[in-house]
Design an enzyme around this catalytic site. Structure first.
Site, mmCIF file in Angstrom:
data_model
loop_
_atom_site.group_PDB
_atom_site.id
_atom_site.type_symbol
_atom_site.label_atom_id
_atom_site.label_comp_id
_atom_site.label_asym_id
_atom_site.label_seq_id
_atom_site.Cartn_x
_atom_site.Cartn_y
_atom_site.Cartn_z
ATOM 1 N N ALA A 21 38.971 -42.357 19.689
ATOM 2 C CA ALA A 21 37.897 -41.745 20.474
ATOM 3 C C ALA A 21 38.257 -40.355 20.986
ATOM 4 O O ALA A 21 37.378 -39.511 21.168
ATOM 5 C CB ALA A 21 37.528 -42.652 21.644
ATOM 6 N N THR A 25 36.146 -36.356 21.982
ATOM 7 C CA THR A 25 35.876 -35.960 23.364
ATOM 8 C C THR A 25 35.592 -34.464 23.480
ATOM 9 O O THR A 25 34.807 -34.041 24.334
ATOM 10 C CB THR A 25 37.043 -36.342 24.288
ATOM 11 O OG1 THR A 25 38.259 -35.784 23.774
ATOM 12 C CG2 THR A 25 37.182 -37.847 24.397
ATOM 13 N N GLN A 102 38.473 -44.798 14.079
ATOM 14 C CA GLN A 102 37.886 -45.856 14.895
ATOM 15 C C GLN A 102 36.545 -45.416 15.476
ATOM 16 O O GLN A 102 35.871 -46.219 16.122
ATOM 17 C CB GLN A 102 38.850 -46.202 16.033
ATOM 18 C CG GLN A 102 40.167 -46.810 15.567
ATOM 19 C CD GLN A 102 41.174 -46.944 16.689
ATOM 20 O OE1 GLN A 102 41.663 -45.953 17.217
ATOM 21 N NE2 GLN A 102 41.492 -48.167 17.073
ATOM 22 N N ILE A 104 32.568 -44.041 15.646
ATOM 23 C CA ILE A 104 31.334 -44.470 15.002
ATOM 24 C C ILE A 104 30.295 -43.360 14.972
ATOM 25 O O ILE A 104 29.133 -43.588 14.645
ATOM 26 C CB ILE A 104 30.738 -45.704 15.725
ATOM 27 C CG1 ILE A 104 30.448 -45.392 17.201
ATOM 28 C CG2 ILE A 104 31.673 -46.899 15.612
ATOM 29 C CD1 ILE A 104 29.764 -46.526 17.976
ATOM 30 N N HIS A 120 35.286 -49.127 12.516
ATOM 31 C CA HIS A 120 34.356 -49.772 13.446
ATOM 32 C C HIS A 120 32.890 -49.501 13.113
ATOM 33 O O HIS A 120 32.013 -49.719 13.945
ATOM 34 C CB HIS A 120 34.667 -49.330 14.877
ATOM 35 C CG HIS A 120 36.003 -49.791 15.361
ATOM 36 N ND1 HIS A 120 36.668 -49.214 16.435
ATOM 37 C CD2 HIS A 120 36.830 -50.766 14.904
ATOM 38 C CE1 HIS A 120 37.830 -49.827 16.619
ATOM 39 N NE2 HIS A 120 37.948 -50.766 15.697
ATOM 40 N N CYS A 128 18.504 -54.648 9.074
ATOM 41 C CA CYS A 128 17.751 -55.802 9.551
ATOM 42 C C CYS A 128 18.581 -57.065 9.351
ATOM 43 O O CYS A 128 19.129 -57.296 8.271
ATOM 44 C CB CYS A 128 16.432 -55.906 8.794
ATOM 45 S SG CYS A 128 15.502 -57.425 9.152
ATOM 46 N N CYS A 131 16.299 -59.297 6.526
ATOM 47 C CA CYS A 131 16.126 -58.898 5.118
ATOM 48 C C CYS A 131 17.170 -57.907 4.631
ATOM 49 O O CYS A 131 17.188 -57.554 3.454
ATOM 50 C CB CYS A 131 14.727 -58.342 4.894
ATOM 51 S SG CYS A 131 14.463 -56.681 5.595
ATOM 52 N N SER A 190 45.110 -44.402 21.782
ATOM 53 C CA SER A 190 46.210 -44.962 22.561
ATOM 54 C C SER A 190 46.994 -45.993 21.766
ATOM 55 O O SER A 190 48.034 -46.478 22.221
ATOM 56 C CB SER A 190 45.673 -45.603 23.845
ATOM 57 O OG SER A 190 44.687 -46.577 23.536
#
Length: 240
Positions: A21, A25, A102, A104, A120, A128, A131, A190
């Site tokens: 992450a 930032t 990691q 998204i 991730h 869906c 379907c 980390s």
């Protein structure tokens, strides 16, 4: 004079970057575990963020999940920062074989990286549950409450929630790339979230570089530890 990081990169031929992450930032997307991260903030409910971002909460409280998800995990106006751009340049120059992330947010692809393994998942992929029809991020942003497919099924983001397993094909590809690399650059993580953090253990190459503002449990195995912001460090080491 080139920095030590720049020299390591120059001497490498098969670099893999593994990021968390902290890579995003500098694009204005908060991380999870720092003092000002998402996990330190109130969700506006009686539930902790880790509970809201779980599979069971999604199933049992889908509307509340989406309220939190839209407010705290979607940043459609975010742009790639110097770290994303430097990694894309390294790939284009034939030095970097893969980005394992990691995150998204899709910012590595937006910067131009092509081989991106998203452990991730991604906010840009949604499907869906009935379907399996796919939807983009605009569908989620343009909806209110629970987004519903044309077939009547609930649309779920293709992100890995707590209580869900990582995609084994993506994890296997990440292990393959890391195990064949001569240099592993780890940034903005980390290294406490498993099984992703275990990727460091399958590295068999020469150089491990850790770029993180705070110490990690793997600092002792690193050839180089950099405490600068990752955008500053990579941007300087991989000039345009």
């Amino acid at each position: 004079m080139p920095s030590e990081l720049a020299r390591i990169i120059e001497d490498s031929r098969r670099i893999v970057f593994f990021g968390g992450a902290g890579v995003s930032t500098e694009s204005g997307i908060p991380d999870f575990r720092s003092g000002g991260g998402l996990y330190s903030r109130s969700t506006g409910t009686r539930y902790a963020p880790e509970q809201v971002l779980s599979r069971s909460f999604f199933v049992q409280h889908t509307a509340e999940f989406y309220d939190y998800y839209r407010s705290h995990l979607l940043y459609p106006d975010a742009s790639p920062n110097p770290a994303h751009l430097a990694l894309a340049r390294l790939e284009a120059r034939g030095r970097l074989t893969a980005v394992v992330t990691q995150n998204i947010d899709g910012l590595h692809q937006a910067a131009g990286s092509r081989t991106v393994l998203e452990l991730h998942g991604s906010v840009h992929r949604n499907s869906c549950l009935r379907c399996r029809r796919g939807y983009g991020l605009d569908t989620i942003l343009g909806s209110t409450g629970v987004p519903i497919c044309e077939c009547g099924g609930v649309i779920k983001p293709e992100v890995v929630l707590y209580e869900e397993a990582l995609d084994p094909a993506v994890m296997d590809a990440a292990i393959e790339h890391v195990s064949r690399a001569d240099t592993l650059i780890v940034g903005g993580t980390s290294l406490v979230v498993y099984p992703a953090a275990g990727l460091v253990q399958v590295f068999n190459g020469d150089q491990v570089v850790l770029i993180n503002r705070e110490p990690t449990g793997y600092d002792h195995v690193a050839s180089l530890v950099v405490r600068e912001p990752i955008g500053l460090a990579l941007g300087a080491a991989v000039p345009a």
